[in-house]
Design an enzyme around this catalytic site. Sequence first.
Site, mmCIF file in Angstrom:
data_model
loop_
_atom_site.group_PDB
_atom_site.id
_atom_site.type_symbol
_atom_site.label_atom_id
_atom_site.label_comp_id
_atom_site.label_asym_id
_atom_site.label_seq_id
_atom_site.Cartn_x
_atom_site.Cartn_y
_atom_site.Cartn_z
ATOM 1 N N ARG A 104 -1.386 9.221 8.817
ATOM 2 C CA ARG A 104 -1.257 7.797 9.158
ATOM 3 C C ARG A 104 -0.778 6.992 7.962
ATOM 4 O O ARG A 104 -1.278 7.146 6.849
ATOM 5 C CB ARG A 104 -2.622 7.267 9.600
ATOM 6 C CG ARG A 104 -2.629 5.809 9.956
ATOM 7 C CD ARG A 104 -4.024 5.394 10.323
ATOM 8 N NE ARG A 104 -4.901 5.616 9.200
ATOM 9 C CZ ARG A 104 -5.345 4.663 8.398
ATOM 10 N NH1 ARG A 104 -4.993 3.416 8.598
ATOM 11 N NH2 ARG A 104 -6.141 4.943 7.402
ATOM 12 N N ARG B 208 -1.034 9.500 0.939
ATOM 13 C CA ARG B 208 -2.456 9.774 0.659
ATOM 14 C C ARG B 208 -2.779 11.244 0.476
ATOM 15 O O ARG B 208 -3.606 11.590 -0.364
ATOM 16 C CB ARG B 208 -3.314 9.233 1.798
ATOM 17 C CG ARG B 208 -3.451 7.771 1.694
ATOM 18 C CD ARG B 208 -4.423 7.221 2.663
ATOM 19 N NE ARG B 208 -4.381 5.785 2.479
ATOM 20 C CZ ARG B 208 -4.835 4.903 3.327
ATOM 21 N NH1 ARG B 208 -5.386 5.308 4.445
ATOM 22 N NH2 ARG B 208 -4.760 3.637 3.067
ATOM 23 N N HIS C 37 -9.010 10.103 2.371
ATOM 24 C CA HIS C 37 -8.645 8.982 1.492
ATOM 25 C C HIS C 37 -8.918 9.411 0.059
ATOM 26 O O HIS C 37 -9.974 9.972 -0.227
ATOM 27 C CB HIS C 37 -9.483 7.746 1.854
ATOM 28 C CG HIS C 37 -8.932 6.481 1.282
ATOM 29 N ND1 HIS C 37 -8.983 6.201 -0.061
ATOM 30 C CD2 HIS C 37 -8.307 5.429 1.867
ATOM 31 C CE1 HIS C 37 -8.411 5.020 -0.270
ATOM 32 N NE2 HIS C 37 -7.992 4.535 0.889
ATOM 33 N N GLU D 110 0.852 -1.197 0.000
ATOM 34 C CA GLU D 110 0.000 0.000 0.000
ATOM 35 C C GLU D 110 0.881 1.238 0.000
ATOM 36 O O GLU D 110 2.098 1.139 0.204
ATOM 37 C CB GLU D 110 -0.950 -0.004 1.215
ATOM 38 C CG GLU D 110 -2.168 -0.889 0.994
ATOM 39 C CD GLU D 110 -3.130 -0.912 2.164
ATOM 40 O OE1 GLU D 110 -2.881 -0.236 3.179
ATOM 41 O OE2 GLU D 110 -4.139 -1.623 2.061
ATOM 42 N N HIS E 142 -11.338 10.101 6.067
ATOM 43 C CA HIS E 142 -11.100 8.668 6.305
ATOM 44 C C HIS E 142 -10.638 8.379 7.727
ATOM 45 O O HIS E 142 -11.054 7.398 8.329
ATOM 46 C CB HIS E 142 -10.036 8.219 5.304
ATOM 47 C CG HIS E 142 -9.751 6.753 5.327
ATOM 48 N ND1 HIS E 142 -10.726 5.797 5.143
ATOM 49 C CD2 HIS E 142 -8.581 6.074 5.488
ATOM 50 C CE1 HIS E 142 -10.174 4.597 5.197
ATOM 51 N NE2 HIS E 142 -8.890 4.741 5.418
#
Length: 520
Positions: free
Chosen positions: A362, A273, A227, A112, A327
């Site tokens: 995060r 992100r 997100h 990811e 998110h």
Amino acid sequence: MRESNVIIVGSGIAALQLAVQLPRHLNVIVITKSRMKESNSSLAQGGIAAAIGSKDNPCFHYADTLEAGRNINNKMTVRHVTSKAPKIIQELTEFRCRFDRENNNKIQLGKEGAHSHSRIIHGGGDQTGAAIIECLVKRMGPNIHVLEEECVYELLINREGRCFGVNTFGKNSELHTFVAPHVVLATGGCGQLYRFTSNSRLATGEGIALAYWAGAKIKDMEFIQFHPTLLFNEGQAHGLISEAVRGEGARLVDEGGKYLMDGIHPLRDLAPRHIVAQAIYHKLHEGKSIYLDVRPVSNFEKRFPAVSELCRKNQLYERIPVAPGCHFLMGGIETDLEGKTSIAGLYAIGEAACTGLHGANRLASNSLLEALVFGKRLAQYIGNQKTVIKFNTSQAPKVKTAWEISSLSLPKIKDIQFQMMQNVGIVRTGASLRQQLEWIDSFELKKWVNIDFANLTEKQWQIISMLQVCYLITRGALDRTESRGGHYRSDFPLESEKWLDKRITHLRIERRKSYEQSKA
Ligand code: SIN
């Protein structure tokens, strides 16, 4: 009034991990405002990050977490969590958690955004949260009592400033009181404050409002992760399209099929992100559409059953229109490495807590990990406590006010969501943030907070708690005059050295009237 050893508010993964890890001789009450299996965690598509690959090491996971968090993470917390991750996976495996495996039966490791190695462990393809919950629920012993549809509206604090219980709205508008020497907030995040969100309808941030009203320290509220890829159809966000889909080769493209992320970041579609979310946001702002082209993903339907089902429901195939949405909240109730807050007897774990793991942003798949590590650690801490607390129920607040309660001066939830998306969203400015504070002030939040909540309807109370959390996010975002991680201000677009060591904490000196009066 009901007594127990531990009260856990919330029923997501952090809550259930804590409940099953607590010693069996402790009587545990889990209080959830909804149904046990309906938590935000149950929607989690992304997995658990753990450095278990042959070429990986927790020190790489540590470095990736700091880089994503833009170096304002609590390094001790990051070291602790990343080093415990392999053990957490091993334990869940021993308890038969359904993790996805390769043909040779080794746990499959996905990739990811912003991870230097493949280290994401999934369950049921894109249904990791549900797989973990199923495993934890099977382990629940008879010492754990779950109360559903019970909404905590107030924390009880005694004369010494210790938390000793909660007041709730029960079914049929009944009011209940629960007391315990240990009260844990595992109430999750606050995605529902925003018009577009990947979060479940339950993620309204009330744990943070409860803690703030009781006088606990709240921290880093300006750091919200948006997100990049929510399925966007007919002006609405309809759910998450996991980053793992991009990890398997899907690409973001514009209307003409041109790759969006080329030339923006060396990691392209798997850039951090906030960078991907801002790139999409700017295009949407220009009135263009952005799509996720999933054609390069082999076995899309088998690998991502929940996402495929979402696409099917919206009758969208191959090129899926996307938009960014709220998110994850990196900030929350400040805790130490055990999960203790600044109030004795009150703890916070999971997304409601600010442990310092995430810093300003995060790293993907670090949140289920955080919930599992802290749930277990707090269980050990509470299990080692010998203190016997004597309850004096006369300490419970008994205030009745003659406040004239009407909904007329409160906003609708959809207005809150619209305003937050507009003014405190992906791109913020001093002007938009001041406008938002004025809007919040116009509802006289301070007056509402000082009335006896027992006189409110659950809906009124929820709106007040949502407004309170909006205030904390907006205030933090206005005060932080730089951009860092999930917090982007177009009037201060760069990271600033001078903010590296500064953190914004919120502490309510003037506690709710009910506490003051209970001291009298
Ligand atoms: C995702 O699957 O993209 C979300 C996972 C996460 O946020 O950790």
